[in-house]
Structure formats: C-alpha cells, structure tokens
Design an enzyme around this catalytic site. Structure first.
Site, PDB file in Angstrom:
ATOM      1  N   THR A  19       0.684  -1.180  -0.070  1.00 44.08           N
ATOM      2  CA  THR A  19      -0.181   0.087   0.029  1.00 44.08           C
ATOM      3  C   THR A  19       0.889   1.246  -0.066  1.00 44.08           C
ATOM      4  O   THR A  19       0.553   2.288  -0.731  1.00 44.08           O
ATOM      5  CB  THR A  19      -0.905   0.047   1.209  1.00 44.08           C
ATOM      6  OG1 THR A  19      -1.650  -1.429   1.238  1.00 44.08           O
ATOM      7  CG2 THR A  19      -1.938   1.118   1.079  1.00 44.08           C
ATOM      8  N   ARG A  23       7.997  -2.688   2.492  1.00 43.24           N
ATOM      9  CA  ARG A  23       8.296  -2.588   4.048  1.00 43.24           C
ATOM     10  C   ARG A  23       8.505  -4.295   4.467  1.00 43.24           C
ATOM     11  O   ARG A  23       7.936  -5.083   4.128  1.00 43.24           O
ATOM     12  CB  ARG A  23       7.056  -2.362   4.943  1.00 43.24           C
ATOM     13  CG  ARG A  23       6.524  -0.864   4.889  1.00 43.24           C
ATOM     14  CD  ARG A  23       5.377  -0.655   5.499  1.00 43.24           C
ATOM     15  NE  ARG A  23       4.794   0.651   5.247  1.00 43.24           N
ATOM     16  CZ  ARG A  23       4.029   1.533   5.672  1.00 43.24           C
ATOM     17  NH1 ARG A  23       3.692   0.934   6.706  1.00 43.24           N
ATOM     18  NH2 ARG A  23       3.540   2.538   5.220  1.00 43.24           N
ATOM     19  N   SER A 114       6.315   3.811   8.495  1.00 44.18           N
ATOM     20  CA  SER A 114       5.229   4.630   8.882  1.00 44.18           C
ATOM     21  C   SER A 114       4.873   4.136  10.624  1.00 44.18           C
ATOM     22  O   SER A 114       5.521   4.411  11.227  1.00 44.18           O
ATOM     23  CB  SER A 114       4.138   4.460   8.198  1.00 44.18           C
ATOM     24  OG  SER A 114       3.073   5.320   8.510  1.00 44.18           O
ATOM     25  N   HIS A 115       3.546   3.469  10.520  1.00 42.43           N
ATOM     26  CA  HIS A 115       3.021   3.177  11.896  1.00 42.43           C
ATOM     27  C   HIS A 115       3.706   1.810  12.275  1.00 42.43           C
ATOM     28  O   HIS A 115       3.186   1.572  13.320  1.00 42.43           O
ATOM     29  CB  HIS A 115       1.580   2.967  11.600  1.00 42.43           C
ATOM     30  CG  HIS A 115       1.054   2.337  10.685  1.00 42.43           C
ATOM     31  ND1 HIS A 115       1.079   2.298   9.355  1.00 42.43           N
ATOM     32  CD2 HIS A 115       0.466   1.032  10.788  1.00 42.43           C
ATOM     33  CE1 HIS A 115       0.493   1.250   8.681  1.00 42.43           C
ATOM     34  NE2 HIS A 115       0.208   0.434   9.581  1.00 42.43           N
ATOM     35  N   ASP A 279       1.912   9.899  13.517  1.00 45.53           N
ATOM     36  CA  ASP A 279       2.567   8.405  13.538  1.00 45.53           C
ATOM     37  C   ASP A 279       4.111   8.499  13.239  1.00 45.53           C
ATOM     38  O   ASP A 279       4.517   9.629  13.104  1.00 45.53           O
ATOM     39  CB  ASP A 279       1.929   7.837  12.350  1.00 45.53           C
ATOM     40  CG  ASP A 279       2.126   8.123  10.943  1.00 45.53           C
ATOM     41  OD1 ASP A 279       2.455   9.220  10.822  1.00 45.53           O
ATOM     42  OD2 ASP A 279       1.961   7.375  10.063  1.00 45.53           O
ATOM     43  N   ASP A 281       5.984   8.322  10.582  1.00 46.78           N
ATOM     44  CA  ASP A 281       6.447   9.438   9.647  1.00 46.78           C
ATOM     45  C   ASP A 281       5.717  10.640   9.445  1.00 46.78           C
ATOM     46  O   ASP A 281       6.040  11.385   8.225  1.00 46.78           O
ATOM     47  CB  ASP A 281       6.468   8.678   8.065  1.00 46.78           C
ATOM     48  CG  ASP A 281       5.228   8.128   7.583  1.00 46.78           C
ATOM     49  OD1 ASP A 281       4.452   7.919   8.550  1.00 46.78           O
ATOM     50  OD2 ASP A 281       4.900   8.126   6.491  1.00 46.78           O
ATOM     51  N   ARG A 284      -0.009  10.570   9.507  1.00 50.14           N
ATOM     52  CA  ARG A 284      -1.255  10.688  10.101  1.00 50.14           C
ATOM     53  C   ARG A 284      -1.556  11.257  11.361  1.00 50.14           C
ATOM     54  O   ARG A 284      -0.659  11.964  12.039  1.00 50.14           O
ATOM     55  CB  ARG A 284      -1.421   8.954  10.846  1.00 50.14           C
ATOM     56  CG  ARG A 284      -1.109   8.033   9.528  1.00 50.14           C
ATOM     57  CD  ARG A 284      -1.417   6.546  10.216  1.00 50.14           C
ATOM     58  NE  ARG A 284      -1.513   5.450   9.252  1.00 50.14           N
ATOM     59  CZ  ARG A 284      -1.694   4.302   9.238  1.00 50.14           C
ATOM     60  NH1 ARG A 284      -2.249   3.956  10.285  1.00 50.14           N
ATOM     61  NH2 ARG A 284      -1.507   3.443   8.365  1.00 50.14           N
ATOM     62  N   GLU A 365      -8.642   9.522   4.672  1.00 51.21           N
ATOM     63  CA  GLU A 365      -8.724   7.854   4.850  1.00 51.21           C
ATOM     64  C   GLU A 365      -9.156   7.609   6.447  1.00 51.21           C
ATOM     65  O   GLU A 365      -8.733   8.266   7.222  1.00 51.21           O
ATOM     66  CB  GLU A 365      -7.380   7.202   4.504  1.00 51.21           C
ATOM     67  CG  GLU A 365      -6.884   7.331   3.124  1.00 51.21           C
ATOM     68  CD  GLU A 365      -5.710   6.379   2.726  1.00 51.21           C
ATOM     69  OE1 GLU A 365      -6.205   5.326   2.552  1.00 51.21           O
ATOM     70  OE2 GLU A 365      -4.770   6.743   3.326  1.00 51.21           O
ATOM     71  N   SER A 367      -7.857   5.689   8.069  1.00 46.95           N
ATOM     72  CA  SER A 367      -6.860   4.950   8.945  1.00 46.95           C
ATOM     73  C   SER A 367      -6.066   6.378   9.558  1.00 46.95           C
ATOM     74  O   SER A 367      -4.895   6.421   9.519  1.00 46.95           O
ATOM     75  CB  SER A 367      -5.868   4.324   8.075  1.00 46.95           C
ATOM     76  OG  SER A 367      -5.454   4.984   6.649  1.00 46.95           O
ATOM     77  N   LYS A 378      -0.830  12.465   2.824  1.00 49.97           N
ATOM     78  CA  LYS A 378      -1.803  12.951   3.821  1.00 49.97           C
ATOM     79  C   LYS A 378      -0.559  13.607   5.020  1.00 49.97           C
ATOM     80  O   LYS A 378       0.574  13.248   4.895  1.00 49.97           O
ATOM     81  CB  LYS A 378      -2.151  11.756   4.514  1.00 49.97           C
ATOM     82  CG  LYS A 378      -1.271  10.265   5.029  1.00 49.97           C
ATOM     83  CD  LYS A 378      -2.298   9.354   5.402  1.00 49.97           C
ATOM     84  CE  LYS A 378      -1.596   8.156   5.811  1.00 49.97           C
ATOM     85  NZ  LYS A 378      -1.024   7.338   4.856  1.00 49.97           N
ATOM     86  N   ARG A 498      -8.643  -6.583   7.643  1.00 57.95           N
ATOM     87  CA  ARG A 498      -9.478  -5.532   8.277  1.00 57.95           C
ATOM     88  C   ARG A 498     -11.076  -5.470   7.754  1.00 57.95           C
ATOM     89  O   ARG A 498     -11.327  -5.869   6.786  1.00 57.95           O
ATOM     90  CB  ARG A 498      -8.798  -4.398   7.789  1.00 57.95           C
ATOM     91  CG  ARG A 498      -7.490  -4.024   7.879  1.00 57.95           C
ATOM     92  CD  ARG A 498      -7.130  -2.722   7.591  1.00 57.95           C
ATOM     93  NE  ARG A 498      -5.680  -2.282   7.491  1.00 57.95           N
ATOM     94  CZ  ARG A 498      -4.775  -2.301   8.380  1.00 57.95           C
ATOM     95  NH1 ARG A 498      -5.082  -2.662   9.786  1.00 57.95           N
ATOM     96  NH2 ARG A 498      -3.299  -2.193   8.006  1.00 57.95           N
TER      97      ARG A 498
HETATM   98  C1  VG1 Z   1      -2.496   1.021   5.818  1.00 62.45           C
HETATM   99  C2  VG1 Z   1      -3.932   2.228   5.886  1.00 62.45           C
HETATM  100  C3  VG1 Z   1      -4.196   3.147   4.647  1.00 62.45           C
HETATM  101  C4  VG1 Z   1      -2.756   3.846   4.523  1.00 62.45           C
HETATM  102  C5  VG1 Z   1      -1.714   2.992   4.575  1.00 62.45           C
HETATM  103  C6  VG1 Z   1      -0.279   3.820   4.411  1.00 62.45           C
HETATM  104  O1  VG1 Z   1      -2.765   0.311   4.712  1.00 62.45           O
HETATM  105  O2  VG1 Z   1      -5.172   1.088   5.752  1.00 62.45           O
HETATM  106  O3  VG1 Z   1      -5.187   3.696   4.639  1.00 62.45           O
HETATM  107  O4  VG1 Z   1      -2.781   4.784   3.278  1.00 62.45           O
HETATM  108  O5  VG1 Z   1      -1.586   2.197   5.709  1.00 62.45           O
HETATM  109  O6  VG1 Z   1      -0.389   4.752   5.903  1.00 62.45           O
HETATM  110  P1  VG1 Z   1      -3.255  -0.987   4.773  1.00 62.45           P
HETATM  111  O7  VG1 Z   1      -2.827  -1.621   3.270  1.00 62.45           O
HETATM  112  O8  VG1 Z   1      -2.369  -1.770   5.838  1.00 62.45           O
HETATM  113  O9  VG1 Z   1      -4.718  -1.016   5.250  1.00 62.45           O
HETATM  114  V1  VG1 Z   1       1.333   5.019   6.419  1.00 62.45           V
HETATM  115  O10 VG1 Z   1       0.767   6.202   7.511  1.00 62.45           O
HETATM  116  O11 VG1 Z   1       1.398   3.599   7.199  1.00 62.45           O
HETATM  117  O12 VG1 Z   1       2.200   5.245   5.258  1.00 62.45           O
HETATM  118 CO    CO Z   2       2.414   7.256   8.094  1.00 65.75          CO
END
Ligand code: VG1
Ligand code: CO
Length: 545
Positions: A19, A23, A114-115, A279, A281, A284, A365, A367, A378, A498
């Site tokens: 996404t 990673r 990211s998170h 978060d 990076d 969020r 989003e 999330s 974002k 999810r």
């Molecule tokens: C998750 C979230 C999605 C977001 C993505 C990257 O993806 O659901 O909405 O854009 O993380 O966010 P997934 O495929 O795990 O549902 V970030 O802030 O982690 O770059």
């Molecule tokens: Co992020």
C-alpha cells in the site's frame, strides 16, 4: 578520488511494494545487497535520472542513517545531480512531499515503515515519491518490482560517509549533497495556509490548552518548532517529541490503542481542551477533544464543512475524495455544498491524479489520514493546524463542533476491527470465499438489513483511466450501512484482515450511543456472512479503532 563500483548481485523475489512502499523487518533489509537491489531497481526504472535533483530523508527509525549513507553513494554513482537530504536524516513524509514540489525535484526517497514499530527487531521501509510530491502510482511501483526480479548489478561510489548534521553543501563525486533544515520549508507552507495569528492568540490566551503526542517519531521536531516556538504554546505542549530509533519501544500509530498515554491525559482529570497525535512518518493524525474522540472519517467531514473558515481554503473546495473503506460522512457534506466526492482504493497514491487535476481539494482515509492539495501526501500536523484554526474562529470545543456537525448531517457510526498476524493462507481463503459469495447477496434480507449492493471494489482512475481491481469486498445495505473487508498491504508478518463497519443515524436523539454498541448488530452480521473468527481461528480482533 571516488571510485564508482559495479557490484554484481542476484535478485530477491519479495521486493513488491505494498500500500505504501516496500516494508520488511529490519533484519531483511540488513541482508547483504537487499537495500541496494531495491534502490537500484528504483533508479533503473526512472528514465532521466542524470543530473536530476532528488530529496532524501526518513522517520529516524533504526537503520535510517545507515540506509541514507548507502543511498547517497548509490545516487552519486548513478548520475544524480543533487540530493537534498534532511538534517540528521530526518524528513517527515509530508515535508518530503513539500520539498519535492517546492524545488521541482524529480522525486524523493522516504525511509519509513510509517506506523509499524521500529528498532532492530522492528520494521524498515522505502517509499519512492514522484515529481508531483506524491507516492509512486501502481504502474511505477510495478516497474520497480519487475526490475528487482531480474537485477544483476548495482552501482555504488566508494566514498567516506557524509556528515548529516551540518547544514550546507558538499560534493560526492559529481553529485552535490545539500543537508537542509528538516522543518523550515514545511513550516513556511503551513504558515501560508493557516491563520497563525489567530492560532497564536488561542494558544496563548490562557483559556485553551493543547497536548500533542508525537510518539517519539518524526513529527517531534516539526511540532516543537511550530506549536511551541512559532505559535507560543507553552513548553511541554509537545510530548515524546524527540525522535528515537525504536520510538521508545512504542507503536507509532496514533489511535486510541497505541496513543494511550495521550488518551489517558485527555480523558483524565483537568484534561486539556485539545489533544493530537501523529505517526512514525508524520502523515497520520488523531484528534481528541476533552473526553472526546473524533473518528478520522468525521474529522475529514468536519474539515470539509468548515474549510471556508481557513485562509488557505476560503475560496471553497473543488471536490473531496475518500478511500473506499472511509465512512460516508464526507459524502454528505459534499452533497450539501454541491461538490463532487470521489471514492478511491486504500492508499494515498490514488488521490494524486485527482489533486493534480484539481478535482479534489481535501482527501482522507479512515486510517487517521487527512490532507489536501498543499502537498501530495496525507499530513498529520496540517490536520492539527486545520482543527486549531477552526476552533480559533468558532471559539467552540471539539465536542461542540462535532456534535453540531452530527446534528446537521447525521452521524456515521464507524469502527474498524483488525485481526493482525493471522495465517496468510487462511486469510486468503476467507477472502476467496467472500468473493464467491458476493454475487449472491444482492437483495437478501438479514434481520433489519437488506443488501443493496455487494462487490469486490474496482476503481477506474477518472484522469488516466488506469484500473485497480480487487480492492476490498463491499456489502452495502439499503439504510446506508456498510461492511467492508480487505487485507492490509502494509503488514510484514502473516496477514492482517481489516473489517470496516459503518452505520448511519440521522436522529440526534440517537447520537450518544457507544460506537461498538451502535454497530453491534452489524458486527454480528459481518461475522455471520464472513465466518471471520472461525476462518482465522481468533476469538476477537487484535485492535479496534
Ligand atoms: C494502511 C491504511 C491505509 C494507509 C496505509 C499507509 O494500509 O489502511 O489507509 O494509506 O496504511 O499509511 P493497509 O494496506 O495496511 O490497510 V502510512 O501512514 O502507514 O504510510
Ligand atoms: Co504514516
């Protein structure tokens, strides 16, 4: 004299970006040639790299610095003209987007998972952003993946490590390395969008207290500079503001579960008026009022409804966009103001074309991601400033603003149930079963719910016509309720399932229910249709947001 070396290598077959970038566990990235292969695959799939400018930075997690040194040497050997790198290797994702756009760079590399947790046992990640400042679209990441499967050599310069602490320019081979202030350009952009004078009045009035928790991740230096130094909030307003390689052992995900220290403060005695978290990076955000949680979907809707109060958006919105699983709260605002609302697959890369074509101004989003056309990512602190600007103008609490919003537009009760680290085969089987069920559901009655439509979401980009299939199962009911099921594309262990649940309530007398209670019958129904717990062998979700 720096010597460019050509190193022979063999492909790793798992370098498919998800996404949001590639990673993997840190230990995977630390394998000899692993990072180098992927970086060379990025360079090889860019057409005109010679002499170009790139932006480079990361969220400060473990392996950030080592990776930056490797990438600098590879960039120099691959003919890059100039690299702007954040001081100490630090750049938030939205700041990188801002800098790519401002200096018309060819693109940028963001080192972040990211998170996902960090540290030697945590995750690492690499994202590539294109010249509009946004995440590489699917056709670009596909090309990188294709290249990574056949790569047999990479280029790297033999050179000493670069000092990342001292601002200014130096050379590596023919490439100029510019160590830039991580915050400055981003802060200027924020100042151009928001009424800083008014926000400063709010924060220094003595009647309003905020608490921002940056979870020991990248947004700390940005939050310190903007809220405390620039806008006058007292020292201590920003918590956990120093980026740490392991995020202090925490999970840098701004939700009610992982940002629980902030939640305790906002729900505790003598709570501040406003709380926010960001978060790993910095893209969020979570918004809290005193003893009050704003769902990310509602946050997007509130920003859209109040955009005219904010200088950068006072002339109105061209349109809005939300990812498919995000609640339909913003759709109602769009309908009322008479603008288009676009529904895209999960992931910010799908908003890029809409923003470039000026079809959407705000995007969001479920999330915990909101943003606008100011960058192509974002943006966590942007959302916090947007809220502060609205509060400063309306002089109301977060709770009052949201409750009034519900009164006007109705309330979309919303929750996401995640089952993390489940068996990949079991998760895939569950999705296959649901997929085969989907065509049979239309018109069926389940208690009070009648199925209006059900499908596996497919998106045709309205600008370039590209099609993305299999983006998640949607089951929509005639009363506007929805169940959505999809697999995560950012996890690194097993699969993450999810389940997204949404229920619309127009009656203000029923706007005070507990979310899980309001959604109880839908939760049962999701279980009945999907056989979720059985299929993945779990009693309950890992995380509920
Ligand atoms: C998750 C979230 C999605 C977001 C993505 C990257 O993806 O659901 O909405 O854009 O993380 O966010 P997934 O495929 O795990 O549902 V970030 O802030 O982690 O770059
Ligand atoms: Co992020």
């Amino acid at each position: 004299m720096n010597i460019s070396q050509q190193i022979s290598t063999t492909p790793f077959l798992d370098q498919k970006p998800g996404t949001s970038g590639l990673r993997k566990a840190v230990t995977v990235f630390q394998q000899p040639h692993y990072l180098e292969n992927f970086i060379q695959s990025i360079f090889d799939s860019l057409e005109d790299l010679q002499g170009q400018t790139l932006v480079l930075g990361g969220d400060g997690r473990y392996y950030n610095r080592q990776a930056i040194q490797i990438i600098l040497k590879m960039a120099a050997a691959n003919g890059v003209g100039r690299i702007k790198v954040g001081q100490g290797g630090i750049l938030s994702t939205p700041a990188t987007s801002c800098i790519i756009r401002k200096y018309q760079a060819l693109g940028g590399i963001i080192l972040s998972a990211s998170h996902n947790p960090g540290g030697p046992d945590g995750d690492f990640g690499v994202k590539y952003n294109i010249s509009n400042g946004g995440p590489a679209p699917e056709k670009v990441t596909e090309a990188m993946y294709a290249r990574s499967k056949v790569i047999d050599r990479y280029q790297i310069l033999e050179a000493p490590d670069v000092d990342l602490e001292t601002l200014g320019e130096s050379r590596m081979g023919d490439m100029v390395i510019e160590v830039i202030d991580s915050v400055e350009d981003y802060e200027k952009l924020m100042e151009s969008l928001f009424d800083f004078d008014r926000i400063r009045q709010l924060l220094t009035s003595g009647n309003f207290r905020m608490c921002m928790d940056t979870l020991h991740a990248v947004a700390g230096p940005y939050a310190h500079a903007i809220f405390e130094q620039r806008l006058g909030a007292p020292a201590g307003t920003v918590r956990s503001g120093i980026p740490l390689e392991d995020f202090g052992g925490g999970h840098p995900d701004p939700n009610l579960v992982y940002a629980h220290e902030l939640v305790d403060i906002l729900y505790g005695e003598n709570a501040p008026d406003f709380g926010a978290a960001s978060d790993g990076d910095g893209d969020r955000n979570m918004i809290l009022g005193r003893k009050f949680f704003v769902t990310p979907s509602d946050s997007l809707a509130v920003l859209a409804a109040n955009a005219k109060l904010v200088p950068g958006y006072s002339s109105g919105l061209a349109g809005v966009a939300r990812s498919m699983p995000t609640s339909q709260a913003v759709d109602r605002v769009a309908a009322q103001i008479g603008i288009e609302c676009y529904e895209t697959p999960t992931g910010w890369k799908f908003f890029g074309n809409l923003l470039d074509a000026n079809k959407a101004t705000l995007c969001g989003e479920e999330s915990f991601g909101t943003g606008s056309n100011h960058v192509r990512e974002k943006d966590g602190l942007w959302a916090v400033l947007f809220w502060l600007n609205i509060i400063a103008v309306r002089q109301q609490s977060v709770e009052q603003i949201v409750r009034e919003h519900w009164k006007t537009y109705g309330r979309n009760y919303y929750s996401r149930h995640d089952y993390e680290g489940v068996d990949t085969d079991q998760a895939n089987t569950l999705m296959e079963n649901l997929r085969s069920l989907v065509p049979t559901l239309k018109g069926k009655q389940f208690g009070k719910y009648q199925v209006e439509y059900s499908d596996d979401f497919s998106y045709t980009d309205p600008i370039d016509g590209s099609v993305s299939n299999k983006q998640g199962i949607r089951i929509g009911f005639t009363d506007g309720s929805r169940i959505v099921v999809r697999l995560s594309g950012t996890g690194t262990q097993g699969a993450t399932l999810r389940i997204y649940l949404e229920n619309y309530e127009s009656d203000p007398a029923k706007h005070d229910l507990d979310t899980q209670q309001a959604l109880a019958s839908l939760i049962t129904l999701a279980e009945q249709i999907g056989q979720i717990r059985n299929s993945v062998g779990r009693e309950q979700p890992t995380v509920i947001t």
